[in-house]
Each structure stands twice: as C-alpha cells, then as structure tokens.
Design an enzyme around this catalytic site. Structure first.
Site, PDB file in Angstrom:
ATOM      1  N   ARG A  42       4.286 -36.960   3.301  1.00 31.25           N
ATOM      2  CA  ARG A  42       3.593 -37.101   2.008  1.00 31.25           C
ATOM      3  C   ARG A  42       2.201 -36.499   2.149  1.00 31.25           C
ATOM      4  NH1 ARG A  42       6.488 -38.099  -2.216  1.00 31.25           N
ATOM      5  NH2 ARG A  42       7.259 -40.134  -1.521  1.00 31.25           N
TER       6      ARG A  42
ATOM      7  N   HIS B  19       6.379 -29.952  -4.484  1.00 27.00           N
ATOM      8  CA  HIS B  19       6.794 -30.128  -3.093  1.00 27.00           C
ATOM      9  C   HIS B  19       6.854 -28.768  -2.402  1.00 27.00           C
ATOM     10  CE1 HIS B  19       7.502 -34.227  -3.889  1.00 27.00           C
ATOM     11  NE2 HIS B  19       8.800 -34.317  -3.717  1.00 27.00           N
TER      12      HIS B  19
ATOM     13  N   CYS C 102      14.791 -34.722  -4.563  1.00 28.50           N
ATOM     14  CA  CYS C 102      13.942 -33.601  -4.977  1.00 28.50           C
ATOM     15  C   CYS C 102      13.744 -32.578  -3.864  1.00 28.50           C
ATOM     16  CB  CYS C 102      12.596 -34.117  -5.479  1.00 28.50           C
ATOM     17  SG  CYS C 102      11.809 -35.316  -4.387  1.00 28.50           S
TER      18      CYS C 102
ATOM     19  N   ARG D 239      24.768 -40.755  -4.979  1.00 28.92           N
ATOM     20  CA  ARG D 239      24.793 -39.408  -4.385  1.00 28.92           C
ATOM     21  C   ARG D 239      25.847 -39.230  -3.304  1.00 28.92           C
ATOM     22  NH1 ARG D 239      18.283 -39.006  -3.739  1.00 28.92           N
ATOM     23  NH2 ARG D 239      17.776 -38.650  -5.943  1.00 28.92           N
TER      24      ARG D 239
ATOM     25  N   SER E  49       3.625 -37.432  -6.682  1.00 29.81           N
ATOM     26  CA  SER E  49       4.422 -37.711  -7.870  1.00 29.81           C
ATOM     27  C   SER E  49       5.852 -38.068  -7.511  1.00 29.81           C
ATOM     28  CB  SER E  49       4.406 -36.517  -8.828  1.00 29.81           C
ATOM     29  OG  SER E  49       4.891 -35.352  -8.180  1.00 29.81           O
TER      30      SER E  49
END
Length: 341
Positions: free
Chosen positions: A237, A244, A132, A101, A162
C-alpha cells in the site's frame, strides 16, 4: 430496447464509479436502480455527468424480479445476503467482492482476457469481477502469453489507498494534513502510518507468510489466464489516492524481444503503450485517473533469464480494477446472452 439494471452499493466509491461509467459508455438502460443500505435510503446521487439524479433505494426491500442485471459493489457481507436473492429472481449478478471469485461454477471474467468463460454464468446466475490488482495485470499478460507462453511472473504492486475504500482515502488525507500542521497522526484503517510511508501488508496474513491480497493475485491469475503460470506477488500500500501500479517481471517458455513485446502490447485490447526511453516517457498513477486503459511502460529485456521481459503497469483501480471491468462484463453479457431487439 435497453436493460433494467440495479447497482448495489451505489453510494460507495466503486458503486458511484459504476453509475458514472454506465452513463459514459451509454450502456443501453431502460431503468436504473441505485441500491444501498437503510443508512443511505432516500439520498440523491448523480447518474453520470448529466443533471439526472437517482434516489437511493433500500436493498433490503428491493425485488429483483424482472431486472436483467445487478452490479454489486457492496462488499462480501451484504453480497452474501442479496446476491443469491437476485440470482434466484432471474437477475444476473456481476459481483465486485471476493465472495464468489474462486467458486468453480462462477466465471471470473476480464473481458479482454477470457470472454468465453462468461458462458458458464447460467450455473449460478452470478459472474465474479477479479481483484483490482489482478485485473490490470492479466490484461497486460494476456497478449504476451499468447505470443511466447509465460512460464513465471514476479510482481510487486504499489496500490493506492482507494483500494481500501473511503476510509483509506480519508486516513491518507487526515494524516498528511496532521503532519503539516503538527497535529497527532491517527491510524485507524491501516496497520501503520500511510502518509509519507509504504506498507507491505494488504489484507490478512496467511500461514505461509504471504497476505491474502498476494494469494488472490496468484489464484485469480491461474483461474483467468492459465493455471500453469508460476506467480509470486508482493503487495504494498502506497500513499497515492487513486491508481494502482505494478512492476512485473515475466519469464517465458519461448524467445521474445523487448521490441516484439512492445509491438504486441501496442495493438492489444485495453492497453495503452506509453514507452519512451526518456525523462517522463512513462505513465504514473496520477495520469491514469479517470482513464479506461491499462497503461504499460518501461518494457525491457531481463538479461538474468533465458527469455525474460520486465515492464511497468498502471491503471485506475476504481475503473479497470472494479467498476469499468464490471460494466464491460455487463456489455459482454448483453452481446452474447441477453440481447434485446
């Protein structure tokens, strides 16, 4: 004519979702290969919601020569081994791991935000998919940045289990069950109990006290959207299986009203504005599962700064945060560079 497409890591959560989305969006495919480690070789996995199944092939022995694209959902370890092999064989790699990235010669792409950056893929034959939580945020930020120029972003995330893979989902299920039946609660994937709890810790801690997940949101936003934007993140989390959420506070260089922000978000690509100032007039994670859109709600003025807006942003992290964005990159790559007659 269609493309020859390989999905690496096809048996994992994101890999399976990639196969589903390729089928759902009717991506032009002449041949599809589902690749995974030797543990899964020979297994059968579904391709979309049809009766078609694919036999899993061993990535260790796969020859990428003659294949157009490889969508990688295998994690940084296997990707480091097999992505260069695919790229050297002429197969364009679209990688979902964090490995490439921040490489300066690898484009980091969210198609609704920086599609032109894909033109740089030829340097390495590799394109990176962002984190994400970053992906959904920059989709929401882009039209607002174009309208009034973002100066600073403060974001708090509420990230589903997830995002930690199947092990994270299993741990939430097992701990929740254990609480109800009185069994001991085991903690393996997460640092603390996740059931009926929240954990302000994703990935490893860095020297400055932030976590690597928080660093990713800062660094990737700079690369994708604008390096001049100040970004600070707190990543948490939460006991949600998929989806999300993010509470985002934005400070702008120029004046902007809540109504102007709503108007530009309403017509922006990839965004669904659901913003009624009434009970239930917003989107929650459970409602975004299986959807393509990034949902924006709770758009309102921040009176504590000269030009400020706060909003709530929700997306299916297995889709827009991973698999969908990878397929959208593949579609963009096909339109701009790999057109077939």
């Amino acid at each position: 004519m269609g493309y020859k497409v390989a999905v690496v890591g096809a048996t994992g959560n994101v890999g399976r979702e990639m196969l589903n989305i390729l089928a759902e969006r009717e991506f032009p495919i002449d041949e599809i290969a589902a690749l995974a480690s030797s543990r899964s070789t020979g297994d059968m996995i579904p391709f979309g919601e049809t009766d078609r199944e694919l036999k899993v092939r061993n990535v260790e022995h796969f020859d990428f020569t003659g294949w157009d694209m490889a969508l990688f959902a295998a994690g940084s370890g296997p990707t480091k081994i097999y992505a260069p092999k695919a790229a050297d064989a002429g197969c364009v790699v679209i990688d979902n791991s964090s490995l490439y990235r921040m490489e300066p010669d690898v484009p980091l792409i969210v198609p609704e935000v920086n599609p032109d950056a894909i033109d740089g893929y030829k340097k390495r034959n590799i394109i990176a998919n962002p984190n994400c939580s970053t992906a959904q945020m920059v989709v929401a930020l882009k039209p607002l940045h174009d309208l009034a120029t973002i100066k600073r972003v403060v974001v708090s995330t509420y990230q589903s289990v997830s995002g930690a893979g199947k092990e994270g989902m299993d741990e939430l299920f097992e701990q929740t069950r254990a609480i109800f039946v009185g069994d001991p609660k085991e903690t393996r994937k997460f640092t603390k109990q996740i059931a009926f709890n929240v954990i302000p810790h994703i990935d490893v801690f860095l020297e400055d006290g932030s976590t690597k997940e928080e660093w990713k949101m800062v660094a990737e936003t700079h690369k994708i959207l604008d390096p001049a934007i100040g970004v600070t993140a707190t990543c948490v989390r939460v006991p949600v299986f998929v989806g999300h959420s993010e509470a985002i506070n934005i400070e702008f260089e120029n004046p902007i009203s809540a109504e102007e922000a709503q108007d530009v978000l309403r017509t922006a690509p990839g965004i669904m504005l659901v913003d009624k100032r009434e009970d239930g007039g917003y989107v929650t994670p459970i409602e975004c599962v299986g959807e393509y859109a990034t949902f924006v709600s709770r758009v309102r003025k921040d009176p504590t700064v000269a030009h400020g807006i706060s909003l709530w942003c929700v997306s299916d992290n297995l889709r827009k945060g991973a698999a969908l964005n990878a397929v959208q990159i593949a579609e963009l790559l096909g339109r701009r560079h790999l057109r077939k007659a």
